[in-house]
Write a protein that holds these residues in place. Structure first.
Motif, PDB file in Angstrom:
ATOM      1  N   THR A  71      -3.168   1.599  -5.897  1.00  0.00           N
ATOM      2  CA  THR A  71      -2.016   0.740  -4.606  1.00  0.00           C
ATOM      3  C   THR A  71      -1.663  -0.716  -5.137  1.00  0.00           C
ATOM      4  O   THR A  71      -1.964  -1.309  -4.495  1.00  0.00           O
ATOM      5  CB  THR A  71      -2.171   1.795  -3.853  1.00  0.00           C
ATOM      6  OG1 THR A  71      -3.757   0.550  -3.351  1.00  0.00           O
ATOM      7  CG2 THR A  71      -2.354   2.713  -3.281  1.00  0.00           C
ATOM      8  N   ASN A  72      -3.092  -1.471  -6.284  1.00  0.00           N
ATOM      9  CA  ASN A  72      -2.956  -3.033  -5.916  1.00  0.00           C
ATOM     10  C   ASN A  72      -3.404  -3.545  -4.994  1.00  0.00           C
ATOM     11  O   ASN A  72      -2.553  -4.267  -4.176  1.00  0.00           O
ATOM     12  CB  ASN A  72      -1.988  -3.029  -6.318  1.00  0.00           C
ATOM     13  CG  ASN A  72      -2.573  -4.637  -7.087  1.00  0.00           C
ATOM     14  OD1 ASN A  72      -3.788  -5.124  -7.498  1.00  0.00           O
ATOM     15  ND2 ASN A  72      -1.062  -5.648  -7.063  1.00  0.00           N
ATOM     16  N   TYR A  73      -4.314  -2.021  -4.251  1.00  0.00           N
ATOM     17  CA  TYR A  73      -5.395  -2.274  -2.955  1.00  0.00           C
ATOM     18  C   TYR A  73      -4.303  -2.660  -2.023  1.00  0.00           C
ATOM     19  O   TYR A  73      -4.475  -3.514  -1.600  1.00  0.00           O
ATOM     20  CB  TYR A  73      -6.269  -3.903  -3.003  1.00  0.00           C
ATOM     21  CG  TYR A  73      -7.359  -4.337  -3.624  1.00  0.00           C
ATOM     22  CD1 TYR A  73      -8.267  -3.852  -2.765  1.00  0.00           C
ATOM     23  CD2 TYR A  73      -7.320  -4.633  -5.104  1.00  0.00           C
ATOM     24  CE1 TYR A  73      -9.447  -4.310  -4.246  1.00  0.00           C
ATOM     25  CE2 TYR A  73      -8.737  -4.557  -5.662  1.00  0.00           C
ATOM     26  CZ  TYR A  73      -9.175  -4.204  -5.525  1.00  0.00           C
ATOM     27  OH  TYR A  73     -10.922  -3.768  -6.126  1.00  0.00           O
ATOM     28  N   GLY A  74      -3.872  -1.350  -1.592  1.00  0.00           N
ATOM     29  CA  GLY A  74      -2.555  -1.408  -0.573  1.00  0.00           C
ATOM     30  C   GLY A  74      -1.096  -1.885  -0.346  1.00  0.00           C
ATOM     31  O   GLY A  74      -0.006  -2.208   0.660  1.00  0.00           O
ATOM     32  N   LYS A  75      -0.764  -2.939  -2.043  1.00  0.00           N
ATOM     33  CA  LYS A  75       0.669  -2.901  -2.347  1.00  0.00           C
ATOM     34  C   LYS A  75       1.768  -2.164  -2.124  1.00  0.00           C
ATOM     35  O   LYS A  75       3.093  -2.275  -2.364  1.00  0.00           O
ATOM     36  CB  LYS A  75       0.802  -4.382  -3.465  1.00  0.00           C
ATOM     37  CG  LYS A  75      -0.158  -5.697  -2.939  1.00  0.00           C
ATOM     38  CD  LYS A  75       0.002  -6.199  -4.208  1.00  0.00           C
ATOM     39  CE  LYS A  75      -1.425  -8.048  -3.358  1.00  0.00           C
ATOM     40  NZ  LYS A  75      -1.441  -8.959  -4.557  1.00  0.00           N
ATOM     41  N   ALA A  76       0.837  -0.795  -2.685  1.00  0.00           N
ATOM     42  CA  ALA A  76       2.020   0.304  -2.392  1.00  0.00           C
ATOM     43  C   ALA A  76       1.365   1.545  -1.949  1.00  0.00           C
ATOM     44  O   ALA A  76       0.579   1.142  -1.236  1.00  0.00           O
ATOM     45  CB  ALA A  76       2.240   0.647  -4.048  1.00  0.00           C
ATOM     46  N   GLY A  77       1.987   2.495  -1.954  1.00  0.00           N
ATOM     47  CA  GLY A  77       1.933   3.533  -0.812  1.00  0.00           C
ATOM     48  C   GLY A  77       1.041   4.787  -1.193  1.00  0.00           C
ATOM     49  O   GLY A  77       1.629   5.638  -0.717  1.00  0.00           O
ATOM     50  N   SER A  78       1.488   4.738  -2.725  1.00  0.00           N
ATOM     51  CA  SER A  78       0.854   5.804  -3.510  1.00  0.00           C
ATOM     52  C   SER A  78      -0.807   5.684  -4.198  1.00  0.00           C
ATOM     53  O   SER A  78      -1.137   5.998  -5.152  1.00  0.00           O
ATOM     54  CB  SER A  78       1.519   5.625  -5.185  1.00  0.00           C
ATOM     55  OG  SER A  78       1.551   4.568  -5.609  1.00  0.00           O
ATOM     56  N   TYR A  79      -1.244   6.399  -2.620  1.00  0.00           N
ATOM     57  CA  TYR A  79      -2.245   6.486  -2.314  1.00  0.00           C
ATOM     58  C   TYR A  79      -3.367   6.644  -4.119  1.00  0.00           C
ATOM     59  O   TYR A  79      -4.042   5.950  -4.394  1.00  0.00           O
ATOM     60  CB  TYR A  79      -2.935   6.764  -1.590  1.00  0.00           C
ATOM     61  CG  TYR A  79      -2.937   6.579  -0.194  1.00  0.00           C
ATOM     62  CD1 TYR A  79      -3.743   5.153   0.611  1.00  0.00           C
ATOM     63  CD2 TYR A  79      -2.054   6.927   0.683  1.00  0.00           C
ATOM     64  CE1 TYR A  79      -3.244   4.395   1.715  1.00  0.00           C
ATOM     65  CE2 TYR A  79      -1.618   5.688   1.918  1.00  0.00           C
ATOM     66  CZ  TYR A  79      -2.303   4.962   2.847  1.00  0.00           C
ATOM     67  OH  TYR A  79      -2.069   4.142   3.886  1.00  0.00           O
ATOM     68  N   PHE A  80      -2.805   8.375  -4.343  1.00  0.00           N
ATOM     69  CA  PHE A  80      -3.710   8.545  -5.621  1.00  0.00           C
ATOM     70  C   PHE A  80      -2.825   8.941  -6.302  1.00  0.00           C
ATOM     71  O   PHE A  80      -2.924   9.910  -7.752  1.00  0.00           O
ATOM     72  CB  PHE A  80      -4.256   9.726  -4.644  1.00  0.00           C
ATOM     73  CG  PHE A  80      -5.578   9.456  -3.848  1.00  0.00           C
ATOM     74  CD1 PHE A  80      -7.075   9.286  -4.348  1.00  0.00           C
ATOM     75  CD2 PHE A  80      -5.792   9.930  -2.791  1.00  0.00           C
ATOM     76  CE1 PHE A  80      -7.767   9.377  -3.900  1.00  0.00           C
ATOM     77  CE2 PHE A  80      -6.330   9.897  -1.362  1.00  0.00           C
ATOM     78  CZ  PHE A  80      -7.775   9.293  -1.881  1.00  0.00           C
ATOM     79  N   GLY A  81      -1.756   8.075  -6.669  1.00  0.00           N
ATOM     80  CA  GLY A  81      -0.656   7.555  -7.783  1.00  0.00           C
ATOM     81  C   GLY A  81      -0.182   9.423  -8.634  1.00  0.00           C
ATOM     82  O   GLY A  81      -0.029   9.858  -9.348  1.00  0.00           O
ATOM     83  N   ILE A  82       0.152  10.361  -7.122  1.00  0.00           N
ATOM     84  CA  ILE A  82       0.353  11.629  -7.328  1.00  0.00           C
ATOM     85  C   ILE A  82       2.026  11.333  -7.146  1.00  0.00           C
ATOM     86  O   ILE A  82       2.953  11.149  -6.243  1.00  0.00           O
ATOM     87  CB  ILE A  82      -0.098  12.169  -5.434  1.00  0.00           C
ATOM     88  CG1 ILE A  82      -1.948  12.388  -6.132  1.00  0.00           C
ATOM     89  CG2 ILE A  82       0.359  13.700  -6.057  1.00  0.00           C
ATOM     90  CD1 ILE A  82      -2.276  13.396  -5.588  1.00  0.00           C
TER      91      ILE A  82
END
Length: 202
Positions: A71-82
């Motif tokens: 998430t680049n430290y929370g900048k995206a919401g794709s926590y575990f990249g699933i």
């Protein structure tokens, strides 16, 4: 994997998301600098990761390191990249993959969640029940070797970057230092609590 998520690209793609749920960390404050906001995000997700450490035995710092990377430290919401769809639908993010040894930038669809607990649950269900990760998960259940788990996941295709597992392992040290906790050693784990859901393969 959302390894590098640039603010300018995120703004350009902001209209692509089709989920209403918890997409990005909402705690960023304009009165704090970048480092302070990053620390606040780490503290936020660490509180959730510790709960899932107690249930699964995977160190909280491992969860946080994966989330920090994806998430680049929370900048995206794709926590575990699933990839695909989650409990709150899906959202498109700028990302990159390693294909034939070369970095390829693209936009892809990632699972979305209403809260971090949903993201942790989705992640654990994936790596503990998907056949491709069976060997890695079984190894972890028998040895509590979290680095072996990451390596097995990497080999099974969790990430296209062949160095993903070693990168995450190194990032756990950075995370631990930022959180003011002792770095986890190779194979270190916290036994899962007796209560709560079990994700052991049967």
């Amino acid at each position: 994997m959302v390894m590098d998520f640039f603010d300018s690209v995120r703004d350009t793609l902001s209209g692509l998301g089709n989920a209403v749920g918890f997409q990005t960390y909402s705690g960023y404050r304009s009165d704090l600098n970048a480092e302070q906001n990053r620390q606040a995000w780490l503290n936020h997700v660490y509180s959730y990761a510790k709960k899932w450490q107690a249930q699964t035995g995977i160190p909280a710092e491992v969860y946080v390191a994966i989330m920090a990377s994806e998430t680049n430290y929370g900048k995206a919401g794709s926590y575990f990249g699933i990839k695909g769809t989650g409990p709150a639908g899906s959202t498109n993010y700028a990302t990159h993959e390693i294909i034939n040894g070369q970095r390829v930038d693209l936009v892809d669809q990632f699972a979305a969640y209403d809260n971090p607990d949903q993201a942790h649950e989705h992640f654990i269900k994936l790596i503990s029940t998907a056949p491709r990760y069976a060997q890695a998960w079984q190894h972890f259940q028998q040895t509590v070797d979290w680095q072996g788990l990451l390596q097995g996941m990497n080999a099974a295709g969790y990430a296209t970057d062949p160095n993903w597992a070693s990168m995450i392992a190194g990032l756990t040290n950075t995370v631990a230092k930022s959180l003011g906790v002792e770095a986890i050693g190779a194979g270190a784990s916290v036994p899962a609590a007796g209560a709560g859901p079990s994700y052991r393969l049967r």
